[in-house]
Design a protein around this motif. Structure first.
Motif, PDB file in Angstrom:
ATOM      1  N   ASN A  16       0.817  -1.216   0.000  1.00  0.00           N
ATOM      2  CA  ASN A  16       0.000   0.000   0.000  1.00  0.00           C
ATOM      3  C   ASN A  16       0.846   1.260   0.000  1.00  0.00           C
ATOM      4  O   ASN A  16       0.487   2.261  -0.616  1.00  0.00           O
ATOM      5  N   ALA A  17       1.979   1.200   0.719  1.00  0.00           N
ATOM      6  CA  ALA A  17       2.811   2.395   0.837  1.00  0.00           C
ATOM      7  C   ALA A  17       3.359   2.816  -0.530  1.00  0.00           C
ATOM      8  O   ALA A  17       3.470   4.003  -0.828  1.00  0.00           O
ATOM      9  N   LEU A  18       3.691   1.836  -1.384  1.00  0.00           N
ATOM     10  CA  LEU A  18       4.201   2.177  -2.720  1.00  0.00           C
ATOM     11  C   LEU A  18       3.091   2.726  -3.604  1.00  0.00           C
ATOM     12  O   LEU A  18       3.318   3.646  -4.403  1.00  0.00           O
ATOM     13  N   MET A  19       1.867   2.192  -3.447  1.00  0.00           N
ATOM     14  CA  MET A  19       0.742   2.738  -4.208  1.00  0.00           C
ATOM     15  C   MET A  19       0.482   4.187  -3.807  1.00  0.00           C
ATOM     16  O   MET A  19       0.273   5.051  -4.666  1.00  0.00           O
ATOM     17  N   ALA A  20       0.523   4.448  -2.496  1.00  0.00           N
ATOM     18  CA  ALA A  20       0.332   5.824  -2.015  1.00  0.00           C
ATOM     19  C   ALA A  20       1.417   6.731  -2.577  1.00  0.00           C
ATOM     20  O   ALA A  20       1.143   7.880  -2.965  1.00  0.00           O
ATOM     21  N   LEU A  21       2.657   6.218  -2.653  1.00  0.00           N
ATOM     22  CA  LEU A  21       3.772   7.023  -3.164  1.00  0.00           C
ATOM     23  C   LEU A  21       3.516   7.445  -4.607  1.00  0.00           C
ATOM     24  O   LEU A  21       3.697   8.615  -4.965  1.00  0.00           O
ATOM     25  N   VAL A  22       3.073   6.501  -5.445  1.00  0.00           N
ATOM     26  CA  VAL A  22       2.809   6.829  -6.852  1.00  0.00           C
ATOM     27  C   VAL A  22       1.711   7.889  -6.955  1.00  0.00           C
ATOM     28  O   VAL A  22       1.863   8.887  -7.682  1.00  0.00           O
ATOM     29  N   CYS A  23       0.612   7.714  -6.179  1.00  0.00           N
ATOM     30  CA  CYS A  23      -0.502   8.672  -6.254  1.00  0.00           C
ATOM     31  C   CYS A  23      -0.077  10.054  -5.794  1.00  0.00           C
ATOM     32  O   CYS A  23      -0.251  11.049  -6.500  1.00  0.00           O
ATOM     33  N   ILE A  24       0.494  10.126  -4.576  1.00  0.00           N
ATOM     34  CA  ILE A  24       0.819  11.435  -3.988  1.00  0.00           C
ATOM     35  C   ILE A  24       1.868  12.155  -4.828  1.00  0.00           C
ATOM     36  O   ILE A  24       1.772  13.365  -5.067  1.00  0.00           O
ATOM     37  N   ASP A  25       2.884  11.415  -5.316  1.00  0.00           N
ATOM     38  CA  ASP A  25       3.926  12.068  -6.109  1.00  0.00           C
ATOM     39  C   ASP A  25       3.373  12.595  -7.427  1.00  0.00           C
ATOM     40  O   ASP A  25       3.795  13.654  -7.897  1.00  0.00           O
ATOM     41  N   SER A  26       2.409  11.864  -8.026  1.00  0.00           N
ATOM     42  CA  SER A  26       1.809  12.353  -9.264  1.00  0.00           C
ATOM     43  C   SER A  26       1.029  13.642  -9.011  1.00  0.00           C
ATOM     44  O   SER A  26       1.141  14.611  -9.772  1.00  0.00           O
ATOM     45  N   VAL A  27       0.235  13.646  -7.921  1.00  0.00           N
ATOM     46  CA  VAL A  27      -0.542  14.844  -7.600  1.00  0.00           C
ATOM     47  C   VAL A  27       0.393  16.019  -7.313  1.00  0.00           C
ATOM     48  O   VAL A  27       0.179  17.137  -7.802  1.00  0.00           O
ATOM     49  N   ALA A  28       1.462  15.757  -6.546  1.00  0.00           N
ATOM     50  CA  ALA A  28       2.402  16.835  -6.203  1.00  0.00           C
ATOM     51  C   ALA A  28       3.096  17.365  -7.459  1.00  0.00           C
ATOM     52  O   ALA A  28       3.330  18.572  -7.584  1.00  0.00           O
ATOM     53  N   ALA A  29       3.404  16.466  -8.413  1.00  0.00           N
ATOM     54  CA  ALA A  29       4.044  16.905  -9.658  1.00  0.00           C
ATOM     55  C   ALA A  29       3.094  17.793 -10.451  1.00  0.00           C
ATOM     56  O   ALA A  29       3.500  18.837 -10.983  1.00  0.00           O
ATOM     57  N   ALA A  30       1.801  17.399 -10.507  1.00  0.00           N
ATOM     58  CA  ALA A  30       0.814  18.205 -11.229  1.00  0.00           C
ATOM     59  C   ALA A  30       0.672  19.573 -10.585  1.00  0.00           C
ATOM     60  O   ALA A  30       0.636  20.612 -11.271  1.00  0.00           O
ATOM     61  N   TYR A  31       0.630  19.601  -9.255  1.00  0.00           N
ATOM     62  CA  TYR A  31       0.527  20.881  -8.531  1.00  0.00           C
ATOM     63  C   TYR A  31       1.719  21.780  -8.836  1.00  0.00           C
ATOM     64  O   TYR A  31       1.573  22.969  -9.092  1.00  0.00           O
ATOM     65  N   ASN A  32       2.931  21.205  -8.840  1.00  0.00           N
ATOM     66  CA  ASN A  32       4.113  22.012  -9.099  1.00  0.00           C
ATOM     67  C   ASN A  32       4.177  22.504 -10.534  1.00  0.00           C
ATOM     68  O   ASN A  32       4.706  23.581 -10.796  1.00  0.00           O
ATOM     69  N   LEU A  33       3.593  21.724 -11.449  1.00  0.00           N
ATOM     70  CA  LEU A  33       3.534  22.165 -12.840  1.00  0.00           C
ATOM     71  C   LEU A  33       2.626  23.389 -12.962  1.00  0.00           C
ATOM     72  O   LEU A  33       2.972  24.378 -13.633  1.00  0.00           O
ATOM     73  N   LEU A  34       1.481  23.341 -12.253  1.00  0.00           N
ATOM     74  CA  LEU A  34       0.570  24.495 -12.248  1.00  0.00           C
ATOM     75  C   LEU A  34       1.263  25.718 -11.659  1.00  0.00           C
ATOM     76  O   LEU A  34       1.159  26.829 -12.191  1.00  0.00           O
ATOM     77  N   GLN A  35       1.997  25.494 -10.556  1.00  0.00           N
ATOM     78  CA  GLN A  35       2.704  26.606  -9.911  1.00  0.00           C
ATOM     79  C   GLN A  35       3.788  27.163 -10.825  1.00  0.00           C
ATOM     80  O   GLN A  35       4.070  28.358 -10.810  1.00  0.00           O
ATOM     81  N   LEU A  36       4.401  26.289 -11.635  1.00  0.00           N
ATOM     82  CA  LEU A  36       5.425  26.722 -12.584  1.00  0.00           C
ATOM     83  C   LEU A  36       4.811  27.675 -13.601  1.00  0.00           C
ATOM     84  O   LEU A  36       5.407  28.729 -13.921  1.00  0.00           O
ATOM     85  N   LEU A  37       3.601  27.345 -14.052  1.00  0.00           N
ATOM     86  CA  LEU A  37       2.885  28.237 -14.981  1.00  0.00           C
ATOM     87  C   LEU A  37       2.624  29.585 -14.308  1.00  0.00           C
ATOM     88  O   LEU A  37       2.810  30.642 -14.911  1.00  0.00           O
TER      89      LEU A  37
END
Lengths: 180, 180
Positions: free
Chosen positions: A48-69
């Motif tokens: 479960n911990a690895l599944m959570a890692l994939v989800c949270i890191d994807s969301v955080a990457a999307a958020y940082n992309l928006l902030q980059l814009l």
């Protein structure tokens, strides 16, 4: 170096590192023949911990992309409306704080689970797995290193956004804006 | 409310919560008779993540106790030496940041390990343990809740110490101190 350029650089690097972490974990598989015809496939879905890692890191990457814009937009944005600038700075600051804590927490959760796969827990009769799935475990280890590099970058971003926000306040009175 | 009083209150509460977490985990034991005469005792030493939690939380509690003393000293301290005040503010800010990330990371690592003890991991043939050691697991759950409350309190402290530091800087020029 300008503060907006520094922020953009940090956000770009953390986005790339987060995407790399999520991909390394998400596409990591190893197949083993255990008995004559029994095939076991190790994937990130086993923990479960690895599944959570994939989800949270994807969301955080999307958020940082928006902030980059937003960084590129705010380059051309004149901060003459103090009130709306302050509001935006508070929102960015709180979101950045939440992101860095979430990413650090999921990375550490994945590290703890992976550590159990390396060492096992003899008292609990949980057996080691990394002696069987060595390549799988090495890739997860690389992903966790990337994840901690991303966390460091996010921590620097949260310091920078704290700096951008709090330097607007007066050094003498509590939570009073300073004269500009 | 004064900023020093607020900081002292937050540091006191986080020290108490960290000590409570470390004690709840450290003194949690449950003994079970497994076969006729085989006795198994569950303690926090069975999982590395719980051992790390006890150590890190104790260190963080000691650090916050020291900072609490500094709060009382700085109440009577006149900040007329700008340079030394700035230096102290930077040291406190960086130490507070390190503390909150460490505590969040170890709490999440302990949560991941404990979660595995509740659910097991059927693919990895790791069996559930909390159906046997129920009281032990409930106490660990309570400790983790306290740990996250402490993390929240530490996060607020790190925001407050960022505020105390960065409001000394000029809102217009990059990393220039403002005229007092």
């Amino acid at each position: 170096m300008d503060i907006v350029k520094m922020e953009a650089l940090l956000r770009l690097s953390s986005t790339l590192l987060l995407v790399l972490t999520a991909c390394l974990v998400g596409f990591d598989t190893q197949t083993k023949v255990i008995f004559l015809s029994t095939v076991r496939k190790a994937t990130f879905r086993d923990l479960n911990a690895l599944m959570a890692l994939v989800c949270i890191d994807s969301v955080a990457a999307a958020y940082n992309l928006l902030q980059l814009l937003r960084c590129f937009v705010s380059c051309s944005f004149k901060a003459n409306q103090m009130q709306s600038y302050l509001c935006l700075a508070w929102v960015c600051f709180l979101l950045d704080q939440a992101t860095v804590y979430l990413v650090v927490a999921t990375n550490s959760a994945a590290l703890a689970a992976s550590f159990l796969a390396i060492t096992g827990a003899s008292n609990l009769q949980w057996m080691k797995l990394c002696d069987k799935y060595t390549r799988f475990c090495i890739q997860i280890g690389g992903a966790l290193l990337c994840g901690y590099a991303a966390s460091l970058s996010l921590a620097l971003i949260s310091i920078l956004s704290g700096y951008s926000l709090f330097r607007l306040y007066s050094p003498k009175r509590f939570f009073l804006l300073k004269a500009r």
